[in-house]
Design a protein around this motif. Structure first.
Motif, mmCIF file in Angstrom:
data_model
loop_
_atom_site.group_PDB
_atom_site.id
_atom_site.type_symbol
_atom_site.label_atom_id
_atom_site.label_comp_id
_atom_site.label_asym_id
_atom_site.label_seq_id
_atom_site.Cartn_x
_atom_site.Cartn_y
_atom_site.Cartn_z
ATOM 1 N N ARG A 1 -58.481 -33.152 -19.627
ATOM 2 C CA ARG A 1 -58.248 -34.402 -18.911
ATOM 3 C C ARG A 1 -59.238 -34.566 -17.752
ATOM 4 N N GLU A 2 -59.436 -33.502 -16.999
ATOM 5 C CA GLU A 2 -60.367 -33.565 -15.875
ATOM 6 C C GLU A 2 -61.782 -33.885 -16.342
ATOM 7 N N ARG A 3 -62.200 -33.204 -17.408
ATOM 8 C CA ARG A 3 -63.538 -33.440 -17.956
ATOM 9 C C ARG A 3 -63.696 -34.881 -18.411
ATOM 10 N N PHE B 1 -55.185 -29.769 -18.888
ATOM 11 C CA PHE B 1 -55.733 -30.284 -17.636
ATOM 12 C C PHE B 1 -57.237 -30.307 -17.660
ATOM 13 N N GLN B 2 -57.729 -29.213 -18.182
ATOM 14 C CA GLN B 2 -59.175 -29.101 -18.206
ATOM 15 C C GLN B 2 -59.773 -30.261 -18.989
ATOM 16 N N SER C 1 -53.193 -25.328 -18.910
ATOM 17 C CA SER C 1 -54.427 -25.499 -18.153
ATOM 18 C C SER C 1 -55.539 -26.089 -19.013
ATOM 19 N N ALA D 1 -66.053 -41.363 -15.106
ATOM 20 C CA ALA D 1 -66.674 -41.769 -13.833
ATOM 21 C C ALA D 1 -68.186 -41.861 -13.998
ATOM 22 N N GLY D 2 -68.739 -40.837 -14.661
ATOM 23 C CA GLY D 2 -70.183 -40.844 -14.913
ATOM 24 C C GLY D 2 -70.589 -42.039 -15.741
ATOM 25 N N LEU E 1 -62.031 -37.503 -17.397
ATOM 26 C CA LEU E 1 -62.106 -38.427 -16.255
ATOM 27 C C LEU E 1 -63.477 -38.364 -15.591
ATOM 28 N N ALA E 2 -64.010 -37.158 -15.443
ATOM 29 C CA ALA E 2 -65.334 -37.009 -14.826
ATOM 30 C C ALA E 2 -66.376 -37.726 -15.666
ATOM 31 N N ARG E 3 -66.298 -37.542 -16.981
ATOM 32 C CA ARG E 3 -67.256 -38.227 -17.858
ATOM 33 C C ARG E 3 -67.111 -39.742 -17.736
#
Lengths: 576, 419
Positions: free
Chosen positions: A8-10, A5-6, A2, A16-17, A12-14
């Motif tokens: 990776r998610e962060r 994943f965490q 996890s 996008a930002g 990707l969000a960054r």
């Protein structure tokens, strides 16, 4: 797991930002480019949309009568023009213009294809609803210009005084033409901003005022007296079917023209509907042989020199007299001996010719010039004729002197004749007839036209004896139809043969009169040109009209009856 | 670089020390309280205030009818702002986990609304598109509400499917079906701008949440040609708009938008002095309000607005990254992206950097349903922020609320200092 994943998610969000932030940076750059780098380009574009510089003209000045009643006035209106070169789609333009302006689509198409750079689609539009529809279309190449429309509220009543204006509101005839410069509104450029519907918003730059209108012109004319005269001129025209009728009412003391009318006439609002011939102001532009109405002028010259006295007896040859081998003269009513007074009262040509011969050609010629014949009176109307008089070199006693004594072989304009009568009426002063009373600027400053001091041309005593003779003309002579109970009326009839070549073609019949005889308020002339009927004597066809104008005008001016025996009852009786 | 390298160490020491002191000295010092939610609200209120001023500036002018009440639109918009602030305050107090569980119902409602609006006589056709319900003189745009519903509902779905997102049938297809349905119905209205916006944001959420590129890329490649074809065949106006985009000075909208912006210069012509709002620029108080803002307040004004939206991304993203759990993270991310991307698209349109689309500028453009929906969204983000603030700033950190509420692995709780 996890945690991976965490992360990776962060990440990707960054990312996008970060992408979005980059977009914002790029947008900031784009804004900088548009707003700062290309600022001057877009400022220029903006002013092309928002700013308008429009040539604008103040409204044409109003013309009013002596009481201030408007005779000619302008109202603002619009003109729809097309610049076909700037029209993008002929189809769209034709269809929408046809809808908005109610003009056939085909006509608009033709105009658009005509190849002309500037087409006036509609002029003098007063329909605001139509203008709003047009503005709503926002058609490229279609513009709405400000213009004005000239109104003549009285239509034909003042047409020969006022004249009219042409397509671009330039004055063409009458007062409109003569004083075009004074009437014309100020020309100015209007620098202003408009909104998207082409409405003016607020001005920038210099003149934030609309240009001044033209001067107001106050005429000496009186609408009421004009309507009296016009009525009688019309009556004479209808009743006797002459070629034309002219009439003038003059104030003998200052030369103010109180009324002036002609037939045939036209409507100033629709002058194009009448033939050009009707536009002419015959009172000043046409000349006539005056006939017997000229006799008082000759008589005054004889009286002035003491060559004759009113009560001197003159032999009138029983109505037929041949002078020096000249074709014989004849009188309508044959007389034996007549007092000079009665020569005029009975209008004897023979008697008058004898008196004229006493005066002689040099004195007559000089005297006529003193009265102002064969010269312009200087009236402030365009197209004035001088009239004609035989040159001194060609002047013969046998023909010229004899003929002018009863008003032939001389051509005068009606205004000249009425001015001559005014001199007799006012005690010997020659006045300059005038239409304009004063000019009033848009700011209220008043200017007067140049006044000519009245010139003394006759001694008072001559005028007084002449006035008593002319009073007799009306009381017991040829001018009887001009008698007004209670008033002392003076006047002279005139009936001249109108020659075309050697043949008589109709008569010029006139009557010129004034009242009250001792203190005249107005001089009235009515002249019929080309009377063909059985009735053609000036006393018959012109005098009754003059009488009615005098009667109404005296009443209107509040001038009381002067004769003692004029009881109200007699007054009422006479009007039956 | 050295600062970031030492940060974990420093914070670890500090946290340990704080733990020691916390027992001795009671509540922790206020310095540890984060103000993300306050920052977010401050940004939103500033934008809303600018919006009110610009709405007044653009609507107070006469339209030629002579029947305009200068402050009528301002009063209307102020009413909407008041309702928006109230809805923000209310939603900020509702636990987003509750909303997450309600998300599927919200999605269902939004889907029904979007379908209803397509039916003639129910949905109003304005300028050739059915996007609005007209109720008692109010026009309500369901796609505005759908955006919020989609951010919450999709986040909820992604969290529920988190472990099986890699599975094509059970994970990928349901997620993509949801996205595809909403994008599709919005595109049919037609509202291509909003459809693109929704597509971008929802795909980003899905990608971030963990759908696989090996599923996504072929899908996009497959979908692209028919989608493009449908767009060009069905909607003539798209072609017009694209040509308007290629020659910005030929298209009336873009030309006047650029003229407004461009004539503003650095400092603008002055608030209220704009000329393009005088019946030149269409949609001057809605989709093109930013152009008038640029004309009246210049580059300074537009830059401030752009920077406020940039700040909105930063703060929104920080709230997402500090969220107590994945649901909060995805909701905050989605809503932030919705607001920011919509702003970016609007500004791109008015600067002729993108073909014209009927997209409003969040919080600034005039309009009721938009600002209320957006405020509800911001309220939800504020709630996410408050839950993480509560976590850090008080003793509640010892027993995180989210643990008891959500079923998500506690290890997903973010470590604030590691962000």
């Amino acid at each position: 797991m996890s945690d991976v994943f965490q992360t990776r998610e962060r990440l990707l969000a960054r990312m996008a930002g970060a992408v979005l932030a980059t977009v914002f940076v790029l947008l900031l750059g784009r804004l900088f480019q548009v707003q700062v780098v290309e600022n001057s380009f877009f400022k220029h574009k903006a002013s092309a949309f928002h700013r308008r510089v429009k040539k604008e003209k103040g409204l044409r000045g109003t013309i009013v009568d002596r009481t201030g009643a408007p005779l000619a006035l302008s109202t603002p209106c619009r003109r729809v023009v097309i610049h076909p070169g700037r029209v993008k789609s002929i189809d769209v333009a034709a269809r929408s213009l046809s809808w908005a302006c109610d003009v056939p689509e085909l006509k608009i198409r033709d105009e658009l294809r005509s190849g002309r750079p500037y087409v006036k689609l509609l002029d003098r539009v007063e329909d605001n609803e139509m203008i709003r529809r047009l503005e709503g279309l926002r058609l490229e190449g279609v513009e709405i210009e400000e213009t004005e429309k000239r109104y003549y509220p009285h239509g034909a009543l003042f047409s020969h005084i006022l004249g009219f204006v042409g397509e671009d509101n330039q004055g063409l005839e009458g007062i409109e033409g003569k004083f075009d410069g004074a009437l014309e509104g100020e020309l100015g450029a209007l620098d202003y901003e408009q909104d998207g519907s082409q409405h003016r918003f607020f001005s920038v730059g210099l003149p934030d005022r609309t240009p001044d209108p033209g001067h107001e012109i106050v005429l000496a004319v009186d609408t009421v007296i004009q309507s009296f005269l016009d009525r009688e001129v019309e009556e004479a025209y209808r009743h006797y079917h002459p070629d034309s009728v002219s009439g003038v009412v003059l104030n003998p003391w200052d030369g103010a023209v109180l009324a002036l009318a002609n037939r045939p006439n036209f409507d100033s609002n629709r002058f194009l509907d009448s033939p050009r011939e009707t536009w002419r102001n015959r009172v000043v532009a046409d000349t006539y042989a005056p006939g017997s109405s000229f006799k008082p002028v000759v008589a005054s010259l004889a009286l002035e020199r003491g060559l004759v006295s009113p009560d001197e007896t003159i032999f009138c040859e029983n109505g037929r007299w041949s002078y020096d081998g000249r074709a014989p003269l004849s009188d309508t009513h044959p007389h034996g001996s007549l007092a000079f007074r009665d020569v005029i009262v009975e209008s004897s040509n023979i008697g008058m010719a004898k008196v004229g011969l006493r005066v002689g050609r040099d004195a007559l010629h000089e005297g006529f010039r003193r009265f102002g014949f064969a010269q312009k009176t200087g009236i402030d109307l365009p197209g004035e004729a001088m009239g004609t008089m035989t040159r001194l070199a060609d002047w013969t006693e046998k023909y010229t002197t004899v003929s002018v004594s009863f008003g032939q072989e001389i051509a005068v304009t009606p205004i000249q004749l009425v001015t001559a009568f005014a001199a007799i009426a006012n005690g010997g002063y020659r006045v300059k007839p005038r239409i304009v009373e004063k000019f009033v600027s848009p700011h209220g400053e008043v200017t007067y036209p140049v006044r000519v001091e009245p010139q003394r041309i006759l001694p008072l005593a001559v005028c007084e004896s002449l006035r008593s003779i002319l009073e007799d003309v009306v009381n017991r002579g040829t001018g009887k139809p001009a008698r007004i109970p209670g008033y002392r009326v003076a006047g002279k009839t005139g009936t001249a043969e109108r020659f075309v070549g050697r043949h008589v073609n109709g008569y010029v019949s006139s009557f010129c009169g004034f009242a009250p005889a001792d203190q005249p308020a107005v001089v009235v002339l009515i002249m019929l040109n080309g009377v063909h009927g059985a009735e053609y004597f000036g006393g018959t066809v012109a005098a009754p009209g003059v009488k009615r104008v005098l009667e109404d005008t005296l009443l209107y001016l509040g001038i009381p009856p002067t004769e003692v025996d004029a009881s109200p009852v007699a007054w009422l009786d006479s009007s039956d | 670089m050295s600062a970031t390298a030492t940060a974990p160490f420093v914070s670890r020491v500090r946290d340990r020390a704080r733990g020691v002191f916390a027992k001795a000295a009671g509540p922790p010092p206020p310095a540890t309280v984060r103000y993300d939610s306050l920052h977010l609200v401050a940004i939103v209120l500033t934008l809303t205030g600018i919006g009110l001023i610009m709405v007044f500036s653009t609507t107070a002018v006469a339209d030629g009818s002579g029947l305009v009440d200068g402050v009528m639109q301002l009063k209307r918009q102020a009413t909407w702002v008041l309702v928006s602030v109230l809805s923000l305050l209310v939603t900020a107090r509702i636990d987003y986990h509750v909303l997450g569980r309600l998300g599927r119902y919200a999605l269902a409602a939004a889907a029904i609304a979007l379908l209803l609006v397509l039916i003639p006589h129910i949905g109003a056709r304005i300028n050739g598109a059915r996007r609005w319900f007209l109720v008692a003189r109010l026009s309500i745009q369901p796609s505005e509400i759908a955006k919020v519903a989609l951010a919450v509902g999709l986040a909820d779905l992604l969290v529920r499917k988190h472990d099986i997102l890699g599975d094509f049938k059970k994970g990928y297809v349901p997620v993509m079906a949801l996205i595809g349905f909403f994008v599709g119905v919005i595109a049919i209205e037609p509202d291509i701008g909003t459809a693109v916006l929704v597509l971008c944001v929802t795909l980003t959420m899905a990608i971030v949440a963990g759908i696989r590129f090996r599923h996504l890329v072929p899908t996009l490649l497959l979908m692209m040609p028919p989608a493009m074809l449908a767009l060009f065949l069905k909607f003539e106006h798209i072609g017009n708009r694209l040509s308007g985009f290629r020659n910005p000075l030929e298209s009336y909208h873009t030309l006047h938008s650029l003229v407004a912006l461009g004539s503003g210069g650095v400092f603008g012509v002055g608030l209220g002095n704009g000329r393009e709002k005088l019946n030149f620029l269409p949609a001057k108080s809605t989709d093109f309000i930013f152009s008038i803002l640029g004309e009246e307040l210049g580059f300074v004004g537009t830059a401030v607005v752009v920077l406020l939206f940039a700040a909105f991304i930063v703060v929104g993203l920080r709230i997402a990254l500090r969220a107590p759990d994945r649901l909060g993270f995805l909701i905050a991310l989605g809503l932030t992206l919705f607001v920011a991307l919509q702003a970016a698209m609007n500004i791109a349109v008015v600067t002729a950097s993108m073909p014209t689309k009927g997209i409003s500028l969040p919080f600034v453009s005039m309009g009721g349903s938009s600002i209320i929906a957006l405020s509800i969204g911001v309220g939800i983000v504020v709630n996410v922020a408050r839950q993480s603030e509560t976590l850090v700033g008080s003793d509640a950190a010892v027993a995180p609320r989210s643990n008891s509420v959500s079923g998500i692995d506690a290890s997903l709780q973010p470590e604030p200092r590691a962000l």
